[in-house]
Design an enzyme around this catalytic site. Structure first.
Site: not given
Length: 283
Positions: A89-92, A190, A197, A229-230, A258-259
């Site tokens: 799942i994309e973080s933003k 990123c 990161d 990251h993954e 982040r966020g």
């Protein structure tokens, strides 16, 4: 956008780096899943014969909703996405999705838990374990350091900042060792935005002793590397497994938040089955 319609998309179609309008009403369609296999193909990994088990552990610090009377509730969430899920799942998008809870009314936290479990599992394509701790119940958080050898004090010259697995070496003539090595110097960028990161990376293994200076050079070589990251952790795991041939191996990283989110990927050959959710000092 419906998560089920995006499972073949790459990161370039995600909301990262784009201007967005924050939603104040519940919007599960904001979740943007990305197929894991796109980057795993680069590592030569087949979906049915992965060399690792593990999970992506997310901590969410900005989780809030309204109770039935309109009073805000603040909580911390933990989400565990299995590595066998076809999608990350994309973080933003996860941040935007969680923000859509802010003005939504839920009768009790159980409904929040069930909603998160359903939506995140749908997006990832596999069951996601969710836990919620309401702040009014005074949840505690443990900070600590890995129990092992810190590599960062090794006095070496470094001039390579592009990933180079050739730095990884083991002494195959020496007796087998069991040890944990770690570094706070992991930095990558990123995949989409190029934003830095920062993380702590930990290797626990049983096998021929790994050259520590070479391992530190290898970790630093990610400094100009662009991946999520993954994906970075899977690349590190595969490079160490192939070049150093440990009998057992676990690699995990704790990235700075982040966020309102931090991501902590864990990959293991199976002998080491889990790691504790102990916060790194920068988290």
């Amino acid at each position: 956008m419906n998560p089920s319609d995006t499972h073949d998309h790459g990161a370039e179609a995600s909301p990262l780096g784009q201007s967005v309008v924050y939603r104040d009403s519940y919007a599960p369609e904001l979740l943007f899943p990305i197929a894991r296999q796109i980057k795993r193909d680069e590592l030569g990994l087949a979906p049915d014969t992965l060399p690792f088990v593990g999970e992506d552990l997310w901590n969410a610090y900005e989780l809030s909703w309204l109770n039935s009377r309109g009073k805000p509730v603040a909580a911390i969430g933990t989400f565990r996405v299995p590595v066998t899920s076809p999608r990350l799942i994309e973080s933003k998008s996860l941040k935007l999705y969680l923000n859509s809870f802010n003005q939504h009314r839920f009768v009790d936290p159980t409904l929040v838990h069930d909603t998160l479990t359903r939506d995140l599992s749908t997006a990832a394509g596999a069951p996601v374990a969710v836990s919620i701790e309401v702040l009014s119940r005074r949840p505690t958080r443990v900070f600590g350091y890995p129990h092992g050898v810190l590599l960062d004090e090794i006095d070496i010259e470094i001039d390579t900042y592009r990933t180079d697995p050739a730095f990884l070496q083991s002494d195959f003539n020496a007796d087998e060792v069991s040890e944990t090595l770690y570094s706070h110097l992991l930095k990558s960028n990123c995949l989409v935005t190029g934003q830095p990161d920062w993380g702590t990376i930990v290797l626990r293994y049983i096998g021929p002793p790994i050259d520590r200076a070479g391992l530190l050079r290898y970790i630093v070589s990610f400094r100009s590397h662009n991946e999520f990251h993954e994906q970075c952790v899977e690349r590190i795991f595969c490079d160490v497994l192939r070049r150093c041939a440990p009998r057992h191996l676990a690699v995990w990283a704790r990235y700075t938040r982040r966020g309102g989110l931090d991501i902590n990927p864990f990959r293991s050959t199976g002998h080491f089955t889990q790691f504790d959710n102990i916060a790194e000092v920068r988290q």
